[in-house]
Every structure is written in structure tokens, then in C-alpha cells.
Design an enzyme around this catalytic site. Structure first.
Site, mmCIF file in Angstrom:
data_model
loop_
_atom_site.group_PDB
_atom_site.id
_atom_site.type_symbol
_atom_site.label_atom_id
_atom_site.label_comp_id
_atom_site.label_asym_id
_atom_site.label_seq_id
_atom_site.Cartn_x
_atom_site.Cartn_y
_atom_site.Cartn_z
ATOM 1 N N CYS A 12 8.936 18.603 16.466
ATOM 2 C CA CYS A 12 10.197 19.317 15.962
ATOM 3 C C CYS A 12 10.085 19.133 14.256
ATOM 4 C CB CYS A 12 11.471 18.586 16.318
ATOM 5 S SG CYS A 12 11.275 16.737 15.956
ATOM 6 N N HIS A 40 6.475 8.609 18.930
ATOM 7 C CA HIS A 40 6.141 8.067 20.361
ATOM 8 C C HIS A 40 5.036 8.845 21.139
ATOM 9 C CE1 HIS A 40 10.187 6.007 20.550
ATOM 10 N NE2 HIS A 40 9.451 5.314 20.234
ATOM 11 N N HIS A 74 13.401 8.367 12.537
ATOM 12 C CA HIS A 74 14.811 8.160 12.919
ATOM 13 C C HIS A 74 15.500 7.044 11.995
ATOM 14 C CE1 HIS A 74 12.114 6.222 16.383
ATOM 15 N NE2 HIS A 74 12.121 5.576 15.233
ATOM 16 N N CYS A 96 13.990 11.654 8.874
ATOM 17 C CA CYS A 96 14.425 12.961 9.098
ATOM 18 C C CYS A 96 15.591 13.372 8.399
ATOM 19 C CB CYS A 96 14.716 13.361 10.692
ATOM 20 S SG CYS A 96 15.046 15.180 10.818
ATOM 21 N N HIS A 124 18.636 1.775 20.167
ATOM 22 C CA HIS A 124 17.834 2.737 19.538
ATOM 23 C C HIS A 124 17.633 2.339 18.069
ATOM 24 C CE1 HIS A 124 16.029 6.515 18.078
ATOM 25 N NE2 HIS A 124 15.380 6.640 19.431
ATOM 26 N N GLU A 126 17.504 4.536 15.476
ATOM 27 C CA GLU A 126 18.385 5.329 14.960
ATOM 28 C C GLU A 126 20.005 4.861 14.813
ATOM 29 O OE1 GLU A 126 18.374 9.579 15.834
ATOM 30 O OE2 GLU A 126 20.367 9.808 15.067
ATOM 31 N N THR A 164 21.569 11.856 16.569
ATOM 32 C CA THR A 164 20.819 13.249 16.414
ATOM 33 C C THR A 164 20.717 13.756 17.764
ATOM 34 O OG1 THR A 164 18.930 12.388 15.684
ATOM 35 C CG2 THR A 164 20.498 12.901 14.161
ATOM 36 N N CYS A 192 21.342 17.140 16.766
ATOM 37 C CA CYS A 192 20.253 18.335 16.147
ATOM 38 C C CYS A 192 19.733 18.941 17.494
ATOM 39 C CB CYS A 192 18.984 17.139 15.762
ATOM 40 S SG CYS A 192 17.486 18.041 15.767
ATOM 41 N N ASN A 222 12.048 11.824 25.125
ATOM 42 C CA ASN A 222 12.267 13.266 25.479
ATOM 43 C C ASN A 222 11.384 13.997 26.100
ATOM 44 O OD1 ASN A 222 10.729 15.171 23.421
ATOM 45 N ND2 ASN A 222 10.739 13.374 22.197
HETATM 46 S S1 SF4 Z 1 16.787 14.736 14.162
HETATM 47 FE FE1 SF4 Z 1 15.994 16.682 15.189
HETATM 48 S S2 SF4 Z 1 14.346 17.320 13.936
HETATM 49 FE FE2 SF4 Z 1 14.709 15.391 13.296
HETATM 50 S S3 SF4 Z 1 13.408 13.801 14.149
HETATM 51 FE FE3 SF4 Z 1 15.274 13.993 15.546
HETATM 52 S S4 SF4 Z 1 14.841 15.660 16.886
HETATM 53 FE FE4 SF4 Z 1 13.342 15.847 15.188
#
Ligand code: SF4
Length: 280
Positions: A12, A40, A74, A96, A124, A126, A164, A192, A222
Site C-alpha cells: 500500500c 510484517h 503505523h 503513514c 496494536h 497504531e 486506519t 484507509c 492483513n
Molecule cells: S493507513 Fe493504509 S496506506 Fe497507510 S500504511 Fe496503513 S494500510 Fe497502508
């Protein structure tokens, strides 16, 4: 055997950007640190290690007064960011931009006086970052995985910010539950769709091929989810990290094979697998 690549597959925007930033740093700096693996994907982490990227569990493991510390896609808490600077390290920010917007959104909700609901996986990194940004701005924070986790006794104003990678349906369920309690939350648009787009493209492809190959780290949630989505439509689905795991017998009798890859799988790895499949 026809090999068909999913219309959306592989890195991504945020992961590719982090890889590009790390490679640029390693071009000029013989040793740079990431707090945890940059992405990862064990193969990519090995490739980066060969170029001088060190993985540290915490800042205490970072050696050298002027070491470079790369922040992963993240993100980190504001406290970790401040600590990197306070210890005299060079901070390179590969957060990101979507995650950075979510961090800013969490802080804005807290500054506006809202109790902040963070929707995501509690442990997590993030989510730890989102919580910390809201708390630093003076907010009281609840991390929830879904509507059933929302605590009792909430009162307005309430703000919601999602990790996200959350599914839109889960966010809608949380917002629906809050509305049902008479609360009208302010919702930051932070989801996202990179992950969802990869899942939708994989499901569409898996439904019309004889076999599917899903490329990416086994430690990548993912990619694992992508493999599950494929298996639902195509029982002969293989989750691999490298083309070395494939042989022609696995595709005996197949006319078509689909290929997809998780958000932390670079194009070069996908191309190598496609070339191998085409050689069978
Ligand atoms: S927010 Fe979306 S574009 Fe950004 S790292 Fe995560 S999955 Fe990828």
C-alpha cells in the site's frame, strides 16, 4: 496455465513510502534503527538488515549517540517521539500520512472536550499511538474492539476515531450503538481502504480461478486475512512467503491461477512468483 494478478495487490502507499524512506536513509547511513520490524514481512526485514537496518525492541537497545531512528508506518506515541529527540538520535518519520491524520484527529477530539472512543485492536502500536495522542491532549480514552465493548455511563460530547485498518461496518456498528444511547458522536474519517480494496479484488479473482497464491509474511495479519478470504471462494489457496515454496504438482489440472499479495509485499516478490508460476 494462465496466471492472473489481482487488480489491487501488494504494498500500500504507506508501506511503500516507509520502504522508500528506509532505503534512502540506508544509502547514506550505515546503521539505522526501527522500533520493531519496519514491516510484517520477514524477507524484506532480512534484506533491510543486510543493508544495515537494525531492529530494536525499545530505545534502550539503540546504540550510538547520533543513531538514526526510523518511525514505522503505523506511528508511535508522542512520548516515544519526544524521547528519540531527547536522547539525541536523528528521527526519520515514516509514519503513514493516513495514520498521522488519525493521530491528529484523536488529539483534536480531546482538545474539543470529547471523551474519545478509539476503535481498534488494543495492543496494536497504531492504537497505542492514537490513545496517547488523545490523552496527551487531555482526553479520557476508551479503546474498543466493537460495539459490545463500549462502556456504560457515557455522556456527550463523544468523539470516535478508528484505527486506519478497521472495517467500515464495525465503525458503523459502534456509531449506531452510541446513537442508540442518545449520544451523537463526532466521527473522524480515518479508515484507509487499502486493505479492503485488496480483499475485494482477491475475492473477485478467487471466485473465477482454479487456484490462488497469496504472497506475504505469515506474521502479517492483513496477508493472513487475505488468504482466508481467498479460501472461502477457492479451496486451493496457498499462503506463501516466497516462490521457493511452490512446485508444479501443486497446480496439477489447473487452467488458471490467481495471484495476490498483502500490503507489505513488494512488487519484486510478486513478479518473481508470477514468473515461476508461468514457467510451470
Ligand atoms: S493507513 Fe493504509 S496506506 Fe497507510 S500504511 Fe496503513 S494500510 Fe497502508
Amino acid at each position: 496455465m494462465e496466471v492472473i494478478r489481482a487488480t489491487k495487490a501488494g504494498t500500500c502507499y504507506g508501506v511503500q513510502r516507509a520502504l522508500d524512506i528506509a532505503e534512502e536513509v540506508l544509502d547514506t547511513c550505515p546503521c539505522a534503527y526501527t522500533l520493531g520490524p519496519l514491516i510484517h514481512n520477514p524477507r524484506v526485514v532480512e534484506e533491510l538488515a543486510a543493508r544495515g537496518a537494525c531492529v530494536a525492541k525499545s530505545l534502550d537497545e539503540v546504540e550510538g549517540n547520533c543513531a538514526t531512528v526510523i518511525i514505522r508506518s503505523h506511528g508511535v506515541t508522542p512520548q516515544v517521539r519526544d524521547e528519540v529527540v531527547a536522547r539525541g538520535f536523528t528521527l526519520v518519520d515514516a509514519t503513514c500520512p493516513h495514520v498521522a491524520r488519525a493521530q491528529q484527529g484523536a488529539a483534536e477530539l480531546a482538545e474539543a472536550g470529547c471523551r474519545v472512543i478509539v476503535l481498534g485492536e488494543a495492543d496494536h502500536p497504531e492504537v497505542e499511538g492514537l490513545r496517547a495522542y488523545a490523552e496527551k491532549a487531555g482526553g479520557k480514552v476508551d479503546v474498543v474492539g466493537g460495539p459490545s465493548d463500549i462502556p456504560e455511563g457515557l455522556y456527550a460530547p463523544i468523539g470516535v476515531v478508528a484505527q486506519t485498518t478497521q472495517m467500515r461496518e464495525n465503525l458503523e456498528a459502534v456509531v449506531g450503538e452510541l446513537k442508540a444511547r442518545g449520544l451523537d458522536p463526532i466521527v473522524k474519517k480515518t479508515i484507509c481502504y487499502a486493505t479492503r480494496q485488496r480483499q475485494d479484488a482477491a475475492a473477485e479473482l478467487a471466485a473465477r480461478v482454479d487456484a490462488m497464491v497469496v504472497i506475504g509474511g505469515r506474521n502479517s495479519s492483513n496477508t493472513t486475512r487475505l488468504a482466508e478470504v481467498c479460501r472461502m471462494a477457492c479451496p486451493k489457496s496457498y499462503h506463501i512467503e516466497s516462490g521457493d515454496e511452490l512446485d508444479a504438482e501443486m497446480f496439477a489440472g489447473c487452467q488458471t491461477v490467481g495471484v495476490t499479495a498483502g500490503a507489505s509485499t513488494p512488487d519484486a516478490h510478486i513478479n518473481a512468483v508470477v514468473a515461476k508460476l508461468e514457467s510451470f
